[in-house]
Design an enzyme around this catalytic site. Structure first.
Site, PDB file in Angstrom:
ATOM      1  N   ASP A  15     -34.982 -10.704  34.535  1.00 50.34           N
ATOM      2  CA  ASP A  15     -34.465 -10.483  33.305  1.00 50.34           C
ATOM      3  C   ASP A  15     -32.995 -11.007  33.260  1.00 50.34           C
ATOM      4  O   ASP A  15     -32.418 -11.350  34.324  1.00 50.34           O
ATOM      5  CB  ASP A  15     -34.506  -8.949  32.796  1.00 50.34           C
ATOM      6  CG  ASP A  15     -33.759  -8.802  31.528  1.00 50.34           C
ATOM      7  OD1 ASP A  15     -33.945  -9.525  30.525  1.00 50.34           O
ATOM      8  OD2 ASP A  15     -32.951  -7.961  31.324  1.00 50.34           O
ATOM      9  N   CYS A  26     -37.775  -6.889  22.472  1.00 55.58           N
ATOM     10  CA  CYS A  26     -36.537  -7.282  23.609  1.00 55.58           C
ATOM     11  C   CYS A  26     -36.493  -6.178  24.248  1.00 55.58           C
ATOM     12  O   CYS A  26     -37.039  -5.046  24.051  1.00 55.58           O
ATOM     13  CB  CYS A  26     -35.304  -7.209  22.594  1.00 55.58           C
ATOM     14  SG  CYS A  26     -33.742  -7.142  23.717  1.00 55.58           S
ATOM     15  N   HIS A  80     -34.364  -4.351  25.825  1.00 59.53           N
ATOM     16  CA  HIS A  80     -33.584  -3.249  25.645  1.00 59.53           C
ATOM     17  C   HIS A  80     -34.074  -2.511  24.379  1.00 59.53           C
ATOM     18  O   HIS A  80     -33.658  -1.189  24.530  1.00 59.53           O
ATOM     19  CB  HIS A  80     -32.055  -3.785  25.043  1.00 59.53           C
ATOM     20  CG  HIS A  80     -31.458  -4.318  26.137  1.00 59.53           C
ATOM     21  ND1 HIS A  80     -31.728  -5.435  26.845  1.00 59.53           N
ATOM     22  CD2 HIS A  80     -30.056  -3.864  26.753  1.00 59.53           C
ATOM     23  CE1 HIS A  80     -30.554  -5.700  27.685  1.00 59.53           C
ATOM     24  NE2 HIS A  80     -29.774  -4.555  27.582  1.00 59.53           N
ATOM     25  N   GLU A 107     -27.318  -0.139  26.040  1.00 58.94           N
ATOM     26  CA  GLU A 107     -26.127  -0.377  27.289  1.00 58.94           C
ATOM     27  C   GLU A 107     -25.092   0.802  27.141  1.00 58.94           C
ATOM     28  O   GLU A 107     -25.142   1.225  28.195  1.00 58.94           O
ATOM     29  CB  GLU A 107     -25.777  -1.971  27.657  1.00 58.94           C
ATOM     30  CG  GLU A 107     -26.674  -2.876  27.634  1.00 58.94           C
ATOM     31  CD  GLU A 107     -26.358  -4.179  28.399  1.00 58.94           C
ATOM     32  OE1 GLU A 107     -25.128  -4.042  28.472  1.00 58.94           O
ATOM     33  OE2 GLU A 107     -27.199  -4.979  28.751  1.00 58.94           O
TER      34      GLU A 107
HETATM   35  N1  DGL Z   1     -33.548  -9.432  27.782  1.00 57.15           N
HETATM   36  C1  DGL Z   1     -33.124 -10.036  26.620  1.00 57.15           C
HETATM   37  C2  DGL Z   1     -34.234  -9.936  25.732  1.00 57.15           C
HETATM   38  O1  DGL Z   1     -35.287  -9.300  26.280  1.00 57.15           O
HETATM   39  C3  DGL Z   1     -32.021  -9.065  26.009  1.00 57.15           C
HETATM   40  C4  DGL Z   1     -30.612  -9.379  26.271  1.00 57.15           C
HETATM   41  C5  DGL Z   1     -30.034 -10.757  26.344  1.00 57.15           C
HETATM   42  O2  DGL Z   1     -29.849 -11.512  25.197  1.00 57.15           O
HETATM   43  O3  DGL Z   1     -30.107 -11.395  27.501  1.00 57.15           O
HETATM   44  O4  DGL Z   1     -34.709 -10.751  25.041  1.00 57.15           O
END
Ligand code: DGL
Length: 269
Positions: free
Chosen positions: A9, A185, A187, A151
């Site tokens: 990631d 996403c 997060h 976060e």
């Molecule tokens: N990991 C990213 C996603 O799932 C979110 C964080 C980022 O913008 O890098 O799209």
């Protein structure tokens, strides 16, 4: 030792996928790479995200992983074809599993996708859902504030609630037939309760929430079972975690993973 599963990631968010993986495949060894030196991917161009994602995948392939999971929706949405074309190892992204799960859940065929700017701009969810059901209506909304809220550990606070109301009200105002929302996403599972609460406020009908992290693991499970690779060593699998910058990984990881990290190494890609 059984060959590990490689997961990457842009940062810490992909640990929501690792959490699901470890619940369903506790014996599996996992190598996780968080590209914390270059996070966020969500605001960057498709070309840059593809370049970054390829270097992350190469790092995992050098470690002989048997399966790569792109636990980043932005990278999946913008780079999956290039990632798959560059190796014979199976590569699973987040978008198709999320799209399939959304179609399985939706009755009205009106689906909303929440993601980063990069994921929304790519149109990847619209394409993946449209390929399977051209009659489905898909609306995508970027929710950039959700990433720092997750976060910060503020995923279930009043501030998250206000942000979710602001992002989602427009969606439901324009389309009151939406019955399924994809958390597109890595997060966003940390804001699941807040999103669910806001959906209950804004819609008179029940709204299903799809977690693309869980959907990815379902697809990986089919893969691992099909190739008889589920049987690992008879003890809990090791999770080796790598980052490209020390940053706050150690502090943030338990929030996403549900456990503390045993091993953390900083690497240069
Ligand atoms: N990991 C990213 C996603 O799932 C979110 C964080 C980022 O913008 O890098 O799209």
């Amino acid at each position: 030792m059984n060959q590990a599963i490689g997961v990457f990631d842009s940062g810490v968010g992909g640990l929501t996928v690792v959490r699901e993986l470890r619940q369903r495949f506790p014996m599996k060894h996992i190598h996780y790479l968080g590209d914390t030196a270059r996070v966020p991917y969500g605001t960057k161009s498709a070309r840059t995200v593809e370049r970054y994602a390829l270097t992350c995948q190469n790092f995992l392939l050098e470690r002989q992983v048997k399966l790569v999971m792109v636990a980043c929706n932005t990278a999946s949405a913008n780079a999956l074809p290039a990632l798959q074309a560059s190796t014979s190892v199976p590569v699973i992204g987040a978008v198709h599993p999320g799209a399939l799960a959304a179609l399985a859940a939706s009755r009205s065929r009106h689906i909303a996708v929440l993601g980063t700017l990069g994921t929304v701009r790519s149109g990847a969810y619209e394409e993946a859902i449209g390929q399977r059901d051209p009659s489905a209506t898909v609306v995508a909304r970027a929710c950039p504030l959700f990433v720092p809220l997750a976060e910060e550990g503020w995923g279930d606070t009043d501030i998250a609630l206000l942000a979710a109301r602001r992002y989602l009200s427009e969606l439901f105002e324009n389309n009151d037939l939406i019955d399924t929302i994809v958390l597109g996403c890595t997060h966003y599972p940390l804001l699941r309760d807040v999103v669910s609460k806001v959906c209950a406020e804004l819609s008179s009908k029940p709204v299903q929430i799809i977690d693309s992290a869980a959907a990815m693991v379902t697809q990986a499970a089919a893969h691992l079972e099909a190739s008889a690779q589920t049987d690992g060593d008879a003890r809990r699998g090791a999770l080796q975690c790598f980052v490209t910058d020390e940053s706050r990984m150690e502090e943030l990881a338990p929030r996403f993973l549900g456990e503390t990290l045993d091993s953390l190494e900083t690497v240069d890609l």
